[in-house]
Design an enzyme around this catalytic site. Structure first.
Site, PDB file in Angstrom:
ATOM      1  N   HIS A 288     -51.264  46.167  32.189  1.00  0.00           N
ATOM      2  CA  HIS A 288     -50.637  45.728  33.425  1.00  0.00           C
ATOM      3  C   HIS A 288     -49.344  44.941  33.191  1.00  0.00           C
ATOM      4  O   HIS A 288     -48.702  44.515  34.155  1.00  0.00           O
ATOM      5  CB  HIS A 288     -51.622  44.878  34.240  1.00  0.00           C
ATOM      6  CG  HIS A 288     -52.667  45.695  34.938  1.00  0.00           C
ATOM      7  ND1 HIS A 288     -53.567  46.481  34.258  1.00  0.00           N
ATOM      8  CD2 HIS A 288     -52.926  45.869  36.263  1.00  0.00           C
ATOM      9  CE1 HIS A 288     -54.359  47.096  35.132  1.00  0.00           C
ATOM     10  NE2 HIS A 288     -53.985  46.744  36.357  1.00  0.00           N
TER      11      HIS A 288
ATOM     12  N   ARG B  79     -23.595  21.149  69.602  1.00  0.00           N
ATOM     13  CA  ARG B  79     -24.406  20.365  70.531  1.00  0.00           C
ATOM     14  C   ARG B  79     -25.908  20.561  70.323  1.00  0.00           C
ATOM     15  O   ARG B  79     -26.704  19.659  70.611  1.00  0.00           O
ATOM     16  CB  ARG B  79     -24.028  20.739  71.965  1.00  0.00           C
ATOM     17  CG  ARG B  79     -24.724  19.904  72.988  1.00  0.00           C
ATOM     18  CD  ARG B  79     -24.441  20.223  74.439  1.00  0.00           C
ATOM     19  NE  ARG B  79     -23.642  21.360  74.746  1.00  0.00           N
ATOM     20  CZ  ARG B  79     -23.926  22.239  75.704  1.00  0.00           C
ATOM     21  NH1 ARG B  79     -25.016  22.093  76.429  1.00  0.00           N
ATOM     22  NH2 ARG B  79     -23.117  23.250  75.950  1.00  0.00           N
TER      23      ARG B  79
ATOM     24  N   ASN C  30     -55.931  37.614  38.039  1.00  0.00           N
ATOM     25  CA  ASN C  30     -56.461  37.976  39.352  1.00  0.00           C
ATOM     26  C   ASN C  30     -56.299  36.810  40.329  1.00  0.00           C
ATOM     27  O   ASN C  30     -57.274  36.159  40.691  1.00  0.00           O
ATOM     28  CB  ASN C  30     -57.929  38.361  39.187  1.00  0.00           C
ATOM     29  CG  ASN C  30     -58.465  39.171  40.347  1.00  0.00           C
ATOM     30  OD1 ASN C  30     -59.648  39.158  40.601  1.00  0.00           O
ATOM     31  ND2 ASN C  30     -57.622  39.884  41.043  1.00  0.00           N
TER      32      ASN C  30
ATOM     33  N   TYR D 221     -68.575  41.992  37.678  1.00  0.00           N
ATOM     34  CA  TYR D 221     -67.263  42.629  37.721  1.00  0.00           C
ATOM     35  C   TYR D 221     -66.295  41.943  36.767  1.00  0.00           C
ATOM     36  O   TYR D 221     -66.164  40.719  36.747  1.00  0.00           O
ATOM     37  CB  TYR D 221     -66.698  42.582  39.148  1.00  0.00           C
ATOM     38  CG  TYR D 221     -65.285  43.107  39.250  1.00  0.00           C
ATOM     39  CD1 TYR D 221     -65.036  44.476  39.218  1.00  0.00           C
ATOM     40  CD2 TYR D 221     -64.204  42.238  39.358  1.00  0.00           C
ATOM     41  CE1 TYR D 221     -63.739  44.965  39.296  1.00  0.00           C
ATOM     42  CE2 TYR D 221     -62.903  42.715  39.442  1.00  0.00           C
ATOM     43  CZ  TYR D 221     -62.673  44.083  39.407  1.00  0.00           C
ATOM     44  OH  TYR D 221     -61.395  44.570  39.478  1.00  0.00           O
TER      45      TYR D 221
ATOM     46  N   GLY E 245     -61.034  47.410  39.414  1.00  0.00           N
ATOM     47  CA  GLY E 245     -60.610  48.151  40.594  1.00  0.00           C
ATOM     48  C   GLY E 245     -61.531  49.320  40.849  1.00  0.00           C
ATOM     49  O   GLY E 245     -62.764  49.192  40.817  1.00  0.00           O
TER      50      GLY E 245
END
Length: 515
Positions: A81, A292, A193, A51, A58
């Site tokens: 991208h 407090r 990635n 891959y 994708g």
């Protein structure tokens, strides 16, 4: 010098590189591992379907890419991208992203050529910051869009920040004699990635969260001091019986700030060791909760900061891309280490507690400004003419508005997934969105704390109690008054808030509670 590839990279290392100007040095052993990893993948990938090397990305992974097009595939991925929008990340966030990506890649499981690591190091050391746009990534498959802009700069395209100015990367590289990154095998995918944008921004957030809680503890302590609070609510004896480390650390820090104060009271002196005859007490037996309960409110904040810091340090020292190239086992493993849920959830936790810190500051500010509550100060701590002058009235609107914004921003991004990428990414983390929203919450919190600090020193002037302050409080008073004078006449005060914000950053860096 911060050594990369030799031991864990810590949030304090990010602080050194981002804000203290320290340089980066790569460990030779780590570079050798990266080289071996690359060489293994190059030989092992022949005649196999891997891959991102010889497939599309994708949902397009079913398409085989010819050997002739494999280099172009990586360039296409980066350029296509680089589609972010909105404002560019600030330089500290961009540089933190670069450092986070560098530290992930140097683990030697990404199949990337060593030249990418060397180039990232050079850009960081020469203060050349990537132009990364805030909007775009969904946090799985990593911060694809944000890291695409980083990769675009590395191949010599787009714009980079130099000395605070945006300039074409090609022009800067040429003038500095820097060669753009070349694609060898899977440089585009390896750079893009992963979770490095959300993690880098997260590291910036955790640094400033440490600063913020330090400032909040100081302001809370001095507010108690000015109101002549009893000391038992931040005592060791009260807090150690509740078994949360953050609470005890906050109480201890308050004791440090208030050491030798002549204003803080001891309960036995006023309520135990003398006969009380009045039916209605003029002094409060117990202070309001915003005074407090500081250890119980800021304790969970401090403990959450520590938890988030651990998650971020684990993430930044992890391999967070896909697939994982393991040259020692001679295999390539496909999965989802790019998924950002760890960081997304951590950022949501951090922004929630930063909002609670802001709420505490706003309530303490309101207590100081409301004379009916504190019964010691003029309305809005007005040092001028009541009715004619306004004191800090205008600033309170800003503090209240900003606190309300933080409350709205604190809805969790971790629970906000939208399927995309042709439903390949059918559940995502929105991690970078979570980190960027947390950054906005933290920035807002500093504005509210800056206004509170102005109110605190104004109250000191009204009470004329400088000589009775603790040494710590007196030093802070002197430092603030050297920056901003007393507020008497009415004039625009936005520059005063900005100056105080800068001071609070410096103050917070000196108050270490849980690092």
């Amino acid at each position: 010098m911060v050594k990369i590839g030799q031991g864990k990279l810590l949030y304090s290392d990010f602080e050194k590189v981002l804000y203290l100007g320290e340089q980066i040095e790569l460990a030779d052993s780590a570079l050798n591992r990266v080289e071996k990893n690359y060489q293994f993948l190059q030989s092992w990938a022949e005649n196999k379907i891997i891959y991102g090397i010889n497939t599309g990305f994708g949902p397009m992974a079913q398409y085989k890419i010819s050997e002739a097009d494999q280099h172009q595939l990586q360039y296409n991925l980066i350029r296509s991208h680089s589609s972010g929008s909105g404002a560019p990340m600030s330089e500290d966030m961009a540089r933190a992203t670069m450092l986070a990506r560098l530290n992930s890649l140097i683990q030697g499981y990404s199949g990337i050529h060593p030249s990418a690591i060397e180039l990232l190091t050079k850009l960081l050391n020469e203060k050349i910051s990537a132009c990364i746009f805030e909007r775009g990534g969904v946090g799985a498959s990593g911060d694809l869009v944000q890291l695409a802009h980083l990769a675009l700069n590395l191949i010599g395209e787009g714009e980079v920040f130099v000395d605070g100015n945006l300039r074409p990367a090609s022009e800067v590289f040429s003038s500095r004699g820097i060669a753009p990154l070349q694609v060898y095998l899977r440089e585009g995918l390896s750079l893009m990635n992963g979770t490095s944008a959300m993690t880098g921004v997260g590291m910036v957030n955790i640094i400033h969260a440490h600063y913020l809680i330090g400032c909040s503890v100081v302001m809370s302590a001095i507010t108690n001091e000015l109101m002549k609070s009893f000391d038992d609510h931040f005592s060791f004896e009260l807090n150690h019986v509740k078994h949360h480390p953050g609470q005890s650390k906050v109480a201890e820090a308050m004791r440090h700030v208030l050491a030798d104060s002549k204003l803080i009271r001891k309960r036995p002196d006023h309520l135990y060791h003398r006969k009380i005859v009045e039916a209605v007490f003029t002094d409060k037996v117990q202070e309001y909760y915003s005074l407090r309960c500081v250890p119980q409110i800021l304790g969970p904040v401090l403990d959450t900061i520590a938890e988030v810091q651990r998650v971020l340090e684990d993430e930044v020292n992890s391999v967070n891309d896909n697939p994982i190239v393991d040259h020692e086992r001679e295999n390539v493993y496909h999965g989802g280490n790019f998924h950002g849920d760890y960081v997304s959830l951590a950022m949501d936790k951090l922004k929630i507690v930063m909002t609670k810190l802001t709420m505490l500051s706003e309530r303490q500010l309101n207590y100081l400004l409301n004379d009916k509550l504190n019964q010691k100060l003029s309305p809005f701590i007005n040092l001028g003419t009541l009715g004619l002058n306004f004191g800090l009235q205008g600033m309170q609107f800003t503090a209240t508005s900003t606190t309300a914004e933080n409350q709205t921003l604190s809805f969790p991004m971790y629970l906000h997934s939208i399927s995309n990428n042709n439903d390949n990414q059918d559940i995502v983390s929105m991690g970078c969105n979570a980190a960027l929203m947390t950054r906005r919450v933290i920035d807002n919190a500093f504005d509210v704390l800056a206004i509170q600090a102005l109110a605190v020193v104004q109250a000191i002037d009204f009470l004329k109690c400088q000589a009775r302050l603790s040494p710590f409080s007196h030093s802070l008073y002197e430092n603030v008054r050297a920056i901003v004078g007393p507020i008497v006449e009415d004039k625009p005060r936005y520059t005063d808030i900005r100056k105080m914000r800068d001071y609070m950053l410096k103050l917070g860096a000196t108050v270490k509670l849980g690092s």
